[in-house]
Design a protein around this motif. Structure first.
Motif, PDB file in Angstrom:
ATOM      1  N   MET A   8      11.058 -45.896 -39.264  1.00  0.00           N
ATOM      2  CA  MET A   8      11.284 -44.991 -38.145  1.00  0.00           C
ATOM      3  C   MET A   8      10.338 -43.793 -38.242  1.00  0.00           C
ATOM      4  SD  MET A   8      13.605 -46.169 -36.106  1.00  0.00           S
ATOM      5  CE  MET A   8      14.163 -44.706 -35.231  1.00  0.00           C
ATOM      6  N   PHE A   9       9.788 -43.396 -37.088  1.00  0.00           N
ATOM      7  CA  PHE A   9       8.927 -42.218 -37.028  1.00  0.00           C
ATOM      8  C   PHE A   9       9.774 -41.029 -36.601  1.00  0.00           C
ATOM      9  CE2 PHE A   9       6.038 -39.336 -34.793  1.00  0.00           C
ATOM     10  CZ  PHE A   9       5.038 -39.178 -35.745  1.00  0.00           C
ATOM     11  N   ASP A  10      10.015 -40.118 -37.534  1.00  0.00           N
ATOM     12  CA  ASP A  10      10.889 -38.959 -37.309  1.00  0.00           C
ATOM     13  C   ASP A  10      10.025 -37.700 -37.334  1.00  0.00           C
ATOM     14  OD1 ASP A  10      12.705 -36.866 -37.398  1.00  0.00           O
ATOM     15  OD2 ASP A  10      14.082 -37.887 -38.761  1.00  0.00           O
ATOM     16  N   ILE A  11       9.694 -37.176 -36.165  1.00  0.00           N
ATOM     17  CA  ILE A  11       8.779 -36.039 -36.093  1.00  0.00           C
ATOM     18  C   ILE A  11       9.357 -34.794 -36.768  1.00  0.00           C
ATOM     19  CG2 ILE A  11       9.605 -35.376 -33.802  1.00  0.00           C
ATOM     20  CD1 ILE A  11       6.025 -34.971 -35.204  1.00  0.00           C
ATOM     21  N   GLN A  12      10.657 -34.602 -36.665  1.00  0.00           N
ATOM     22  CA  GLN A  12      11.234 -33.413 -37.302  1.00  0.00           C
ATOM     23  C   GLN A  12      11.196 -33.538 -38.821  1.00  0.00           C
ATOM     24  OE1 GLN A  12      11.761 -30.660 -35.710  1.00  0.00           O
ATOM     25  NE2 GLN A  12      11.186 -31.721 -33.810  1.00  0.00           N
ATOM     26  N   GLU A  13      11.401 -34.747 -39.327  1.00  0.00           N
ATOM     27  CA  GLU A  13      11.303 -34.932 -40.773  1.00  0.00           C
ATOM     28  C   GLU A  13       9.877 -34.689 -41.249  1.00  0.00           C
ATOM     29  OE1 GLU A  13      10.663 -36.471 -44.605  1.00  0.00           O
ATOM     30  OE2 GLU A  13       9.781 -37.413 -42.835  1.00  0.00           O
ATOM     31  N   ILE A  14       8.915 -35.133 -40.471  1.00  0.00           N
ATOM     32  CA  ILE A  14       7.511 -34.896 -40.816  1.00  0.00           C
ATOM     33  C   ILE A  14       7.210 -33.408 -40.793  1.00  0.00           C
ATOM     34  CG2 ILE A  14       5.140 -35.183 -39.981  1.00  0.00           C
ATOM     35  CD1 ILE A  14       5.989 -38.032 -39.129  1.00  0.00           C
ATOM     36  N   ARG A  45     -10.791 -26.161 -27.276  1.00  0.00           N
ATOM     37  CA  ARG A  45     -10.497 -27.455 -27.883  1.00  0.00           C
ATOM     38  C   ARG A  45      -9.114 -27.437 -28.515  1.00  0.00           C
ATOM     39  NH1 ARG A  45     -13.868 -29.173 -33.052  1.00  0.00           N
ATOM     40  NH2 ARG A  45     -12.338 -27.770 -34.002  1.00  0.00           N
ATOM     41  N   ALA A  46      -8.226 -28.262 -27.993  1.00  0.00           N
ATOM     42  CA  ALA A  46      -6.922 -28.482 -28.624  1.00  0.00           C
ATOM     43  C   ALA A  46      -6.991 -29.818 -29.344  1.00  0.00           C
ATOM     44  CB  ALA A  46      -5.812 -28.496 -27.582  1.00  0.00           C
ATOM     45  N   SER A  47      -6.651 -29.822 -30.612  1.00  0.00           N
ATOM     46  CA  SER A  47      -6.752 -31.048 -31.410  1.00  0.00           C
ATOM     47  C   SER A  47      -5.449 -31.267 -32.159  1.00  0.00           C
ATOM     48  CB  SER A  47      -7.945 -30.975 -32.367  1.00  0.00           C
ATOM     49  OG  SER A  47      -7.938 -29.776 -33.127  1.00  0.00           O
ATOM     50  N   PHE A  48      -5.079 -32.532 -32.295  1.00  0.00           N
ATOM     51  CA  PHE A  48      -3.722 -32.891 -32.678  1.00  0.00           C
ATOM     52  C   PHE A  48      -3.653 -33.546 -34.047  1.00  0.00           C
ATOM     53  CE2 PHE A  48      -4.271 -33.580 -28.019  1.00  0.00           C
ATOM     54  CZ  PHE A  48      -3.715 -32.366 -27.639  1.00  0.00           C
ATOM     55  N   ALA A  49      -2.500 -33.370 -34.679  1.00  0.00           N
ATOM     56  CA  ALA A  49      -2.180 -34.019 -35.947  1.00  0.00           C
ATOM     57  C   ALA A  49      -0.784 -34.615 -35.832  1.00  0.00           C
ATOM     58  CB  ALA A  49      -2.255 -33.036 -37.108  1.00  0.00           C
ATOM     59  N   VAL A  50      -0.360 -35.310 -36.872  1.00  0.00           N
ATOM     60  CA  VAL A  50       0.883 -36.058 -36.814  1.00  0.00           C
ATOM     61  C   VAL A  50       2.100 -35.158 -36.621  1.00  0.00           C
ATOM     62  CG1 VAL A  50       1.237 -36.061 -39.329  1.00  0.00           C
ATOM     63  CG2 VAL A  50       2.167 -37.931 -37.937  1.00  0.00           C
ATOM     64  N   TYR A  51       2.000 -33.874 -37.019  1.00  0.00           N
ATOM     65  CA  TYR A  51       3.155 -32.982 -36.936  1.00  0.00           C
ATOM     66  C   TYR A  51       3.264 -32.263 -35.588  1.00  0.00           C
ATOM     67  CZ  TYR A  51      -0.752 -30.241 -38.812  1.00  0.00           C
ATOM     68  OH  TYR A  51      -1.993 -29.705 -39.054  1.00  0.00           O
TER      69      TYR A  51
END
Length: 406
Positions: free
Chosen positions: A1-7, A379-385
């Motif tokens: 499971m991908f849990d963004i809050q846990e990350i 430039r807005a750049s994204f990461a997993v969190y």
């Protein structure tokens, strides 16, 4: 499971405020934040293991060596290198590219040619210009179209027996465009015997890397863009090429024997790792690989692509927004301007007052900015969190900037 809050809970810095607002960190193409697990490994080295590696018989030196070499093997697996000794620790992508350009000096002569692209970071331009100055070689540049897409028919025209190096990035740091390196490599292999160099600074954090399948001769990336400390990076090179070429720096660790009559060089990887390495950082780079693997590279890619699609769709709902590379295949980055309402740095300062960190300016890619006849972009750049809610805050900030600057 991908849990963004846990990350997100693994990144203590995301709990802080900036200018009285919760931090929204969207400058990941410049450097990512570091998870607590990586910071713990880095701190543990200095509080429990601090010693030089490869040179000491005492316990701390042996333990530090074991941990750094374990990290090298993790990175070997991460990029699927054939041998762990093909993995060279560097300070980052810039040092890796400069190293390659320097050790290839003896392989080029007057009127040989080096091919790069319009989408390169300055660190994949200037070292090759310096190599041209040293050797008399000539630089050829693959152009882009109005969407920022490489025009590979020019590569077909450029490739010849004079071509000695082809060096391109896998992902543009300024626009996030994913370049067709498989096609570039195939064309190069078919039409020349050039060395193929891939700048993976912006691809290693975002998707699977397989240097054997890719069949590049060199691959470079930085640790600090993929959740590891600054001052860390990797140069991958094929064994037979690294063994043939000369060292970059001279000093400790890179010698087999040294006398005033002459010196012989150590085997790989130590031939290219002169001096005391960034031991703590290199060990922590292995911990960053652990974090990525545990999270799941496909999970990371899926989440970041969803963020990009959402950000682009929402920005285009606003009036007078120009997204650069909008129609190209991209990852991790949306680069835009507010047309007719000031310069990118003005927008960046307004966003900062709202706790939103983006990058503004030319992003060390002045040729790209010159092509579009602009001084820079936001430039807005994204990461997993990162989250969709953070993109909503970005949109609020952009709307505010529009009102204040119009």
């Amino acid at each position: 499971m991908f849990d963004i809050q846990e990350i997100r809970s693994q990144f203590t810095i995301l709990n802080r405020e900036v200018n009285g607002k919760p931090l929204v960190y969207l400058d990941n193409a410049a450097t990512s934040q570091k998870p607590d697990s990586v910071l713990k490994i880095w701190n543990d080295y200095y509080t429990e293991l601090n010693a030089n590696v490869h040179r000491g018989i005492h316990t701390l030196s042996q333990l530090a060596t074991e941990e750094m070499e374990l990290s090298r093997r993790k990175i070997q697996k991460f990029i699927n290198a054939k041998h762990d000794f093909e993995v060279i620790f560097t300070k980052g992508t810039t040092e890796g590219l400069n190293l390659i350009a320097y050790i290839l000096t003896q392989k080029l002569k007057k009127d040989d040619e080096i091919i790069i692209s319009y989408l390169e970071h300055h660190s994949n331009i200037v070292p090759w210009q310096l190599l041209c100055e040293r050797t008399g070689a000539k630089l050829r540049v693959i152009p882009i179209d109005e969407n920022g897409i490489l025009q590979l028919n020019y590569l077909d025209d450029f490739l010849s027996e004079k071509t000695k190096v082809v060096s391109v990035n896998q992902v543009s740091n300024a626009l996030g465009i994913v370049n067709p390196i498989e096609e570039i490599i195939a064309k190069t292999r078919k039409n020349s015997d050039a060395y193929i160099v891939i700048d993976g600074a912006q691809s290693a954090p975002h998707f699977d890397i397989d240097v054997q399948q890719m069949d590049c001769d060199f691959f470079v990336f930085s640790g600090h863009k993929m959740y590891a400390p600054m001052g860390t990076g990797i140069l991958y090179g094929k064994q037979e090429i690294l063994e043939e070429l000369p060292p970059f720096h001279g000093g400790g660790e890179m010698i087999a024997t040294c006398s005033f009559d002459g010196t012989t060089y150590a085997g790989l990887p130590f031939k290219y790792e002169a001096g005391t390495p960034n031991v703590g950082g290199n060990i922590a780079l292995g911990a960053a690989v652990d974090f990525i693997e545990k999270t799941g590279r496909q999970n990371i890619q899926n989440h970041e692509n969803a963020l990009l699609e959402y950000a682009q769709r929402k920005l285009l709902e606003l009036e007078n927004i120009k997204i650069y590379g909008e129609k190209a295949k991209r990852t991790g980055v949306v680069s835009f301007n507010l047309e007719g309402v000031g310069i990118s740095s003005d927008v960046g300062m307004i966003l900062d007052k709202m706790g939103i960190a983006v990058r503004t300016g030319h992003h060390c890619t002045q040729p790209i900015m010159n092509f579009f006849n602009i001084a820079g972009t936001v430039r807005a750049s994204f990461a997993v969190y990162n989250t969709f809610e953070e993109i909503d805050k970005l949109l609020e900030g952009v709307k505010k900037a529009q009102k204040m600057l119009s």
